[in-house]
Write an enzyme that holds these catalytic residues in place. Sequence first.
Site: not given
Length: 365
Positions: A140, A61, A116
């Site tokens: 997220s 990520k 996210s």
Amino acid sequence: MDVVAEALERIGRADPVLCAFTEVWGGEALRRAAEVDARVAGGSPEEGERLPLAGVPIAVKGHSGLRAAGPLLAAGCVAVGATSVPGPGTPWQTWGLGAHGRTVNPWRADRTPGGSSAGSAVAVAAGLVPLATGSDGAGSVRIPAAWCGVVGLKVTAGRLPSPDRTGLAAPGVLTRTAADAAVWWRVVSEQPAADEAPVSFPVTAVWSPDLGFAAPDPEPLALARAAVHRLVDAGVVRLVRPSAPLLLLDPAPAWLSLRTPGADLADAHRIRAENDRRLDLLFSAAGLLLTPTAPTAPHGHDGPGDVYSTALTWAFNVSGHPALSLSAGFGTDGCPAGLQLVAPRAREALLLTVVREAERRGATV
């Protein structure tokens, strides 16, 4: 090396449309894969044991994701690229911004994948990589897992290193199966499978449609409830009624205060303490808490207005409990929804064992 090359080829074909990656490390990934292959070919059985994930392509990520991927790389994984997260200036709604543009939901390009950990969820859901890392400060990992139809695990607060000064964000992972997530957990936690507490089925569970304060839309609620019924019918869980309905205090004020430098935290501490008390009472009588993951279906790229997609997830960032999103089926819009499973603190293995058993018994979609 061939597996990594195939992953890079898939990314090259699909990413101009999906926009799941901000960077793809093709040359470096192939060099790393060749090194891993050489170690495995020339090593002893002990060498193979030190590389339990030899040659597995993974995505990390964001630009800083490699820092958190050390245990995976040490286990033989090959990082093929950094995945998209919300771009600069993005408001609270969950977009991702990849190298080729806005990250899209792999089931419907006009819908968000959630965030996210947007690109990580898309990369796994689209079959570009089997595993991608994430981090979860309010949902997220779990929200994009739900909206992309994959498994997403957030670990107990404080169990793994996190750069978040508030303690709200915890590392996590996105995979297509619970078995893959369990391998990730054993590697990053250094907890052998033999050390996991045995689990007897069915596991007792409490179902809460709204945690006492949220207002989920009818369809994601119905899909989550149907997923619970599949688990019950398969003998994976047994629903029990708590002595009193679970009515948590809305964690929004606490979460927002904890994220605001200089804020008065007295009310946040009050909400956290009271919700902890209520959750402790629930987990004294049941092994799991089950809820919808997100209160809405995936929204368009302009956002859902004032509806917080985090309504059902961020309570467990404030409390610190581990939580997992499991695919609950598909809505009339063609997009997935999720079922959230929450366990007592430090019981990640319980979550993963339950979902692995659900997959084995055919109780998942």
